[in-house]
Design a protein around this motif. Structure first.
Motif, PDB file in Angstrom:
ATOM      1  N   SER A  61      45.424  34.927  38.432  1.00 50.30           N
ATOM      2  CA  SER A  61      45.749  36.267  37.928  1.00 50.30           C
ATOM      3  C   SER A  61      45.108  36.500  36.554  1.00 50.30           C
ATOM      4  CB  SER A  61      47.270  36.430  37.836  1.00 50.30           C
ATOM      5  OG  SER A  61      47.838  35.442  36.974  1.00 50.30           O
ATOM      6  N   GLN A  62      44.926  35.404  35.771  1.00 43.23           N
ATOM      7  CA  GLN A  62      44.320  35.546  34.453  1.00 43.23           C
ATOM      8  C   GLN A  62      42.887  36.072  34.558  1.00 43.23           C
ATOM      9  OE1 GLN A  62      45.837  32.903  35.767  1.00 43.23           O
ATOM     10  NE2 GLN A  62      46.817  31.580  34.238  1.00 43.23           N
ATOM     11  N   TRP A  63      42.154  35.580  35.566  1.00 44.83           N
ATOM     12  CA  TRP A  63      40.774  36.037  35.767  1.00 44.83           C
ATOM     13  C   TRP A  63      40.761  37.471  36.297  1.00 44.83           C
ATOM     14  CZ3 TRP A  63      37.801  37.330  40.176  1.00 44.83           C
ATOM     15  CH2 TRP A  63      36.415  37.408  39.952  1.00 44.83           C
ATOM     16  N   LYS A 187      48.061  27.380  35.550  1.00 39.94           N
ATOM     17  CA  LYS A 187      49.298  27.575  34.800  1.00 39.94           C
ATOM     18  C   LYS A 187      49.053  27.828  33.308  1.00 39.94           C
ATOM     19  CE  LYS A 187      52.385  25.010  37.898  1.00 39.94           C
ATOM     20  NZ  LYS A 187      53.352  23.897  38.017  1.00 39.94           N
ATOM     21  N   ILE A 188      47.788  27.748  32.873  1.00 40.45           N
ATOM     22  CA  ILE A 188      47.470  28.051  31.475  1.00 40.45           C
ATOM     23  C   ILE A 188      47.607  29.554  31.264  1.00 40.45           C
ATOM     24  CG2 ILE A 188      45.689  27.997  29.686  1.00 40.45           C
ATOM     25  CD1 ILE A 188      44.524  25.528  31.005  1.00 40.45           C
ATOM     26  N   ASN A 189      48.454  29.945  30.355  1.00 42.05           N
ATOM     27  CA  ASN A 189      48.748  31.364  30.176  1.00 42.05           C
ATOM     28  C   ASN A 189      47.801  32.005  29.155  1.00 42.05           C
ATOM     29  OD1 ASN A 189      50.095  33.766  30.618  1.00 42.05           O
ATOM     30  ND2 ASN A 189      51.636  33.365  29.023  1.00 42.05           N
ATOM     31  N   SER A 190      46.515  31.850  29.401  1.00 38.43           N
ATOM     32  CA  SER A 190      45.496  32.472  28.547  1.00 38.43           C
ATOM     33  C   SER A 190      44.187  32.527  29.320  1.00 38.43           C
ATOM     34  CB  SER A 190      45.300  31.659  27.254  1.00 38.43           C
ATOM     35  OG  SER A 190      44.639  30.430  27.535  1.00 38.43           O
ATOM     36  N   THR A 191      43.147  33.082  28.690  1.00 37.37           N
ATOM     37  CA  THR A 191      41.853  33.188  29.372  1.00 37.37           C
ATOM     38  C   THR A 191      41.208  31.820  29.610  1.00 37.37           C
ATOM     39  OG1 THR A 191      40.696  33.499  27.252  1.00 37.37           O
ATOM     40  CG2 THR A 191      41.398  35.486  28.445  1.00 37.37           C
ATOM     41  N   TRP A 192      41.732  30.776  28.954  1.00 38.84           N
ATOM     42  CA  TRP A 192      41.177  29.440  29.204  1.00 38.84           C
ATOM     43  C   TRP A 192      41.480  28.961  30.628  1.00 38.84           C
ATOM     44  CZ3 TRP A 192      37.430  27.065  26.888  1.00 38.84           C
ATOM     45  CH2 TRP A 192      37.123  27.414  25.576  1.00 38.84           C
ATOM     46  N   ALA A 193      42.343  29.651  31.336  1.00 36.79           N
ATOM     47  CA  ALA A 193      42.572  29.326  32.748  1.00 36.79           C
ATOM     48  C   ALA A 193      41.289  29.477  33.548  1.00 36.79           C
ATOM     49  CB  ALA A 193      43.671  30.227  33.323  1.00 36.79           C
ATOM     50  N   TRP A 194      40.418  30.443  33.161  1.00 39.85           N
ATOM     51  CA  TRP A 194      39.131  30.592  33.849  1.00 39.85           C
ATOM     52  C   TRP A 194      37.946  30.166  32.977  1.00 39.85           C
ATOM     53  CZ3 TRP A 194      35.564  33.813  31.590  1.00 39.85           C
ATOM     54  CH2 TRP A 194      36.033  34.820  30.735  1.00 39.85           C
ATOM     55  N   ARG A 195      38.124  30.134  31.665  1.00 38.34           N
ATOM     56  CA  ARG A 195      37.019  29.707  30.798  1.00 38.34           C
ATOM     57  C   ARG A 195      36.730  28.208  30.939  1.00 38.34           C
ATOM     58  NH1 ARG A 195      35.586  33.865  27.367  1.00 38.34           N
ATOM     59  NH2 ARG A 195      37.258  35.364  26.912  1.00 38.34           N
TER      60      ARG A 195
END
Length: 489
Positions: A61-63, A187-195
């Protein structure tokens, strides 16, 4: 016909020159050589990483929030743009491989991909992300054109066919890393989930950037460019513990010289027209184009790039579940592909291709039936059965199309047209992939399970077309060339 490259040691007239005691695990020089070859093989990992990463990102969902929930044509562009970038590099890649050498071409491609993955990781907009993926595809074209040829041209004869077949099989090594990376970051709640997955895509390129110029250059390229002393030393160092008078080394050296001289005198026209000027080359190109097309239009494109959309339509909507299944599927694929790579010489190319095509047709039909049952009646068991048949379908795909499409293409091309012919192969793959990536999300949304029936119909026609194509392969395999070197089965 000019110099064939991938041969089984026992199928050649110089089999008696090979030291049976020399194995890849008990000879220091062969261990070193195979380590360099592994550095080249991971070129395919970058491509495999990309497909699996894009599959995983669609479940994050973050992406989706960062890029405004792309769907339809926009989602197709995000997936296809890497292959559009590859198309831009095709006019130049074979000239660079033949001009500056295999190693430097891989280095050039790796440099571009290192820069591109940094831009992709730092993307602040969908346009920046698309531009970075375009550059990744552009750089990959150069590395992917040169790397498998260099693998074939420096391998020890008895390991040449399996190692070249491993090239495309290691596509799944990248896809495994991407699948489990996205599973670990969702589960990372930031853009680093896709970065973070975007950043790790550059790892193979970083390794090649740092090390590839220390690897051995192709003896065929060296001889072609008047550097015979270096070529002989390279063959001797890696194939005979430095003994330049070893019978195998002398045989390989003279065979390469004779093949190149033949190309210069008898088949001197090495322009693009040479790909179709002789009956033998026309047969080769028909086979190569057919294999490239079949490899992307065997029904595999849906799961390779749009697994989350398939899962959503069969009632499996949890991001964690989707990512977990994707990760397990990539490990399954790698196991079958590597197994098939080492069965190439034992079972033969023709048998593996026909077995693969027949089983894919069967399992895809089963997927279509189960998909339809879920869509029409909502039976959960039917949806879960789709997953089981996806795994079986990919096992069938992996026993031929993953290990053989690259290795067989390189095997049947003479040296003088090898770079150009392999470039045509990659070009056809990119064109079919781009179309595939655009059409699949649109068609799946519009047709649902009926789209599976369309693809199954294509698989049926592919199977019968393949029988004819493989008959031509068999004819080529029976053709002997100078020095009695023969094409594989």
């Amino acid at each position: 016909m000019g110099g064939v490259i991938a041969v089984s040691g026992r199928d050649t007239s110089f089999a008696h020159l090979i030291d049976e005691r020399k194995k890849w695990y008990n000879n220091r020089r062969l261990i070193t050589l195979n380590a360099w070859i592994m550095l080249l093989l991971i070129t395919s990992s970058t491509n495999g990483y990309d497909g699996s990463m894009m599959n995983g990102l669609q479940s994050l969902s973050q992406w989706e929030v960062a890029f405004n929930n792309p769907s339809g044509g926009k989602l197709g562009l995000l997936n296809a743009i890497q292959n559009i970038g590859s198309l831009a590099g095709y006019p130049f890649a074979p000239y660079m491989s033949d001009g500056i050498g295999r190693r430097k071409t891989v280095f050039f491609g790796a440099t571009i991909m290192c820069v591109a993955t940094a831009i992709q990781t730092a993307s602040q907009s969908v346009g920046m992300f698309i531009g970075a993926r375009f550059l990744i595809g552009f750089g990959l074209t150069f590395a992917a054109n040169a790397a498998p040829m260099l693998v074939t041209e420096i391998s020890y004869p008895t390991y040449r066919a399996p190692l070249t077949s491993l090239y495309n099989s290691l596509w799944y090594s990248g896809s495994i890393i991407a699948a489990w990376t996205t599973y670990g970051t969702f589960k990372i709640n930031s853009t680093w989930a896709w970065r973070l997955p975007s950043l790790l895509q550059g790892l193979p390129s970083i390794l090649q950037f740092a090390l590839i110029l220390f690897a051995p250059e192709s003896p065929r390229w060296l001889i072609r460019n008047g550097r015979e002393t270096e070529a002989l030393k390279t063959l001797a160092y890696y194939h005979a513990d430095g003994n330049e008078q070893d019978p195998l080394v002398l045989y390989e050296f003279e065979e390469i010289k004779a093949a190149i001289e033949y190309d210069r005198t008898v088949a001197s026209n090495v322009g693009w027209k040479s790909l179709v000027t002789t009956p033998g080359n026309r047969k080769r190109m028909r086979i190569i184009v057919a294999l490239a097309f079949f490899s992307q239009w065997s029904g595999n494109g849906l799961v390779s790039y749009y697994l989350s959309k398939v899962f959503n339509q069969i009632g499996i909507t949890g991001s964690g579940t989707q990512l977990l299944i994707n990760g397990i599927l990539q490990i399954w694929n790698l196991g079958w592909a590597v197994f098939a790579s080492f069965m190439v010489n034992r079972l033969g190319r023709r048998f593996l291709f026909l077995l693969s095509a027949s089983l894919m047709t069967l399992f895809y039909m089963a997927q279509a039936i189960c998909f339809a049952e879920y869509s029409e009646h909502g039976h959960a068991a039917a949806g879960h059965s789709v997953i089981a048949f996806i795994f079986l379908f990919y096992a069938a795909y992996d026993i031929a199309f993953t290990p053989l499409i690259v290795s067989y293409t390189v095997e049947i091309l003479p040296y003088n047209i090898r770079a150009k012919g392999f470039n045509v192969f990659n070009f056809v793959i990119s064109v079919t992939l781009i179309f595939n990536q655009y059409v699949n999300p649109i068609a799946l949304d519009a047709l649902s399970w009926k789209y599976y029936v369309c693809l199954w119909t294509l698989l049926c026609s592919e199977f019968f077309s393949q029988r004819s194509c493989l008959a031509r392969i068999r004819l080529l395999a029976r053709c002997r060339i100078h020095f009695s070197v023969v094409l594989p089965r």
